[in-house]
Enzyme design. Structure first.
Site, PDB file in Angstrom:
ATOM      1  N   TYR A  78      -8.977  64.172  97.812  1.00 38.15           N
ATOM      2  CA  TYR A  78      -9.498  64.599  99.120  1.00 38.15           C
ATOM      3  C   TYR A  78     -10.360  63.528  99.777  1.00 38.15           C
ATOM      4  CZ  TYR A  78      -7.668  69.177  98.036  1.00 38.15           C
ATOM      5  OH  TYR A  78      -6.820  70.202  97.751  1.00 38.15           O
ATOM      6  N   ASP A  92      -4.824  83.140  86.097  1.00 38.59           N
ATOM      7  CA  ASP A  92      -4.920  81.683  86.123  1.00 38.59           C
ATOM      8  C   ASP A  92      -6.186  81.276  85.373  1.00 38.59           C
ATOM      9  OD1 ASP A  92      -5.353  79.034  86.678  1.00 38.59           O
ATOM     10  OD2 ASP A  92      -4.951  79.181  88.830  1.00 38.59           O
ATOM     11  N   LYS A 100      -6.184  72.065  82.403  1.00 37.77           N
ATOM     12  CA  LYS A 100      -7.483  71.390  82.306  1.00 37.77           C
ATOM     13  C   LYS A 100      -7.940  71.075  80.867  1.00 37.77           C
ATOM     14  CE  LYS A 100      -9.398  71.908  86.842  1.00 37.77           C
ATOM     15  NZ  LYS A 100      -8.891  72.865  87.822  1.00 37.77           N
ATOM     16  N   TYR A 141      -8.660  79.879  94.054  1.00 38.43           N
ATOM     17  CA  TYR A 141      -8.087  78.532  94.080  1.00 38.43           C
ATOM     18  C   TYR A 141      -7.071  78.423  92.953  1.00 38.43           C
ATOM     19  CZ  TYR A 141      -7.302  73.583  93.689  1.00 38.43           C
ATOM     20  OH  TYR A 141      -6.679  72.356  93.611  1.00 38.43           O
TER      21      TYR A 141
HETATM   22  C1  LIG Z   1      -7.755  72.930  88.718  1.00 38.95           C
HETATM   23  C2  LIG Z   1      -7.105  74.252  88.889  1.00 38.95           C
HETATM   24  C3  LIG Z   1      -5.734  74.351  89.189  1.00 38.95           C
HETATM   25  C4  LIG Z   1      -4.870  73.140  89.427  1.00 38.95           C
HETATM   26  O1  LIG Z   1      -4.748  72.313  88.322  1.00 38.95           O
HETATM   27  P1  LIG Z   1      -4.333  70.773  88.521  1.00 38.95           P
HETATM   28  O2  LIG Z   1      -4.258  70.228  87.137  1.00 38.95           O
HETATM   29  O3  LIG Z   1      -5.420  70.164  89.344  1.00 38.95           O
HETATM   30  O4  LIG Z   1      -3.022  70.761  89.217  1.00 38.95           O
HETATM   31  C5  LIG Z   1      -5.193  75.621  89.283  1.00 38.95           C
HETATM   32  N1  LIG Z   1      -5.940  76.720  89.099  1.00 38.95           N
HETATM   33  C6  LIG Z   1      -7.248  76.669  88.806  1.00 38.95           C
HETATM   34  C7  LIG Z   1      -8.016  77.922  88.597  1.00 38.95           C
HETATM   35  C8  LIG Z   1      -7.884  75.434  88.714  1.00 38.95           C
HETATM   36  O5  LIG Z   1      -9.194  75.381  88.458  1.00 38.95           O
END
Ligand SMILES: *Cc1c(COP(=O)(O)O)cnc(C)c1O
Length: 422
Positions: A14, A243, A272, A142
């Site tokens: 960004y 997620d 992550k 997100y």
């Molecule tokens: C960081 C994140 C993503 C995206 O993961 P990337 O490895 O950056 O593509 C998706 N969902 C959540 C909750 C996140 O924190």
């Protein structure tokens, strides 16, 4: 380092290439410290965006990578398989909620979200319901930067405006209102329930970040809310996608945030911290029902398969990271970090510009009343030997679990000092 070249040619997350913000050159990282080129050591309060649970230059992870590298760094996953992938999938099936039995190994968080959405849509298609192709997401959510994921991010604070004409129009329920330690009432669920009721014919799944809404606002919400979403998904026959890319592997105080509510999703995304921050890797798990539904459908197969799927090097490091995590006292460490963050950041409750101070697991958040000047705050923290990256009104820390009391005290002290003066 050729910072001029960097400024002129390299996109950072960004960022602008016309008016690039300063970037700090890191030469190496060790333990909980990042070492800048000029030799300064910074206590890392970001875990490199939730990833580096064990800190940096971790012997166990290095060894796993080196040993695997000497066997093979990568082979294609089409028609071939290997021990690191089998071992990792076994571990993931074992440590995630019981109904999650089937594993798709992907290469980044956003891709694992794309995979989860595809699974949900393909599931309903194969049930003879292709019209069930919309998702219900939460405001302040997100889920990543790719188009499918982006369409499920908060439509206002996310990136919807710019790309609106290219994005699937999903449905959005208000962000969960009850806080982590608050009960959840019928009224708190009313709008979500109504959206389900009115759109049940088109809805495939609910997608949410369990308990902690991360990049969309660092908000912690009630486990009872999550439990009720699970119940509503069952009532309206919707799949639930959790997620846990940010929350997975202990960050919220439980190994997976869903455990706070004692629920299991139909589809789970991980990323992550999966490799302990060494490299990129992600996974999407689903239940037998979802996998069976997809594979009994018209296509007969699940329609996805990235080039670097199941990368052996990343699998081997993930295995080492999970073993290292589970063999250590991570619950005690995270609980101690939570308490210390809460205690030591709490003086900011009395500061003028501060709206809220909160902590959950190894996450500490100071929410300001006004957006902070990121560069200014970042620089002031660096002067005090600390690396954090505030955004909007939020200054937050999610340190590696191995951070000791003294380092964390220096970190919180710097935050209190810098924000107290604003
Ligand atoms: C960081 C994140 C993503 C995206 O993961 P990337 O490895 O950056 O593509 C998706 N969902 C959540 C909750 C996140 O924190």
């Amino acid at each position: 380092m050729d910072l001029d070249f960097d400024r002129q040619h390299i996109w950072h997350p960004y960022s602008s290439l016309i008016d690039p913000p300063p970037v700090y050159p890191v030469a190496r990282a060790e333990g909980v410290r990042l070492f800048l080129e000029d030799g300064r050591g910074l206590i890392d309060g970001m875990s490199s965006w939730w990833c580096a649970l064990h800190g940096y230059n971790v012997p166990e992870l290095n060894r796993a990578a080196q040993e695997q590298m000497e066997k093979m760094s990568h082979v294609m996953f089409g028609g071939l398989t290997h021990e690191p992938a089998i071992e990792l999938s076994k571990k993931l099936v074992e440590i995630t909620p019981a109904p999650l039995q089937r594993v798709f190994l992907a290469d980044s968080g956003s891709v694992s979200v794309e995979v989860s959405i595809k699974m949900a849509l393909q599931y309903w298609q194969s049930q003879g319901h292709p019209e069930k192709n919309r998702l219900l997401a939460l405001r302040n959510g997100y889920h990543g930067d790719t188009f499918g994921a982006m369409a499920t991010c908060d439509p206002v604070t996310g990136m919807h405006n710019l790309f609106a004409s290219h994005l699937t129009q999903h449905l959005f329920a208000p962000a969960p209102k009850p806080k982590f330690d608050e009960p959840c009432t019928d009224e708190d669920m009313a709008e979500l329930r109504q959206l389900m009721e009115q759109n049940r014919e088109q809805l495939a799944a609910v997608i949410l970040e369990p308990i902690v809404q991360g990049a969309g606002g660092m908000r912690f919400y009630s486990p009872q809310y999550l439990k009720r979403v699970r119940e509503l998904c069952d009532e309206y026959d919707l799949l639930l996608i959790a997620d846990e890319i940010a929350t997975g592997f202990g960050r919220s105080g439980k190994l997976f945030a869903c455990e706070h509510a004692g629920i299991s999703p139909d589809i789970l995304t991980l990323g992550k911290a999966l490799t302990g921050g060494t490299m990129t890797m992600a996974a999407t798990l689903c239940t037998d029902r979802v996998a069976g539904g997809i594979c009994r459908g018209e296509a007969g197969v699940f329609m996805h398969g990235p080039t670097f799927m199941g990368n052996p090097l990343a699998c081997a490091v993930s295995n080492a990271s999970i073993e290292l995590l589970l063999s250590g006292p991570w619950q005690d460490r995270v609980a101690r970090i939570e308490k210390q963050l809460r205690d030591e950041l709490s003086p900011l409750n009395d500061a003028d510009g501060v709206a809220d101070v909160r902590a959950l697991g190894a996450i500490g958040v100071v929410e300001m009343k006004q957006p902070v000047n990121m560069m200014q705050v970042q620089e002031a923290l660096i002067d005090r030997g600390v690396w954090l990256r505030p955004f909007g009104r939020l200054v937050y820390a999610m340190p590696p679990y191995v951070m000791d009391e003294a380092d964390l005290r220096q970190l919180t002290g710097a935050v209190v000092d810098v924000l107290g003066k604003l």
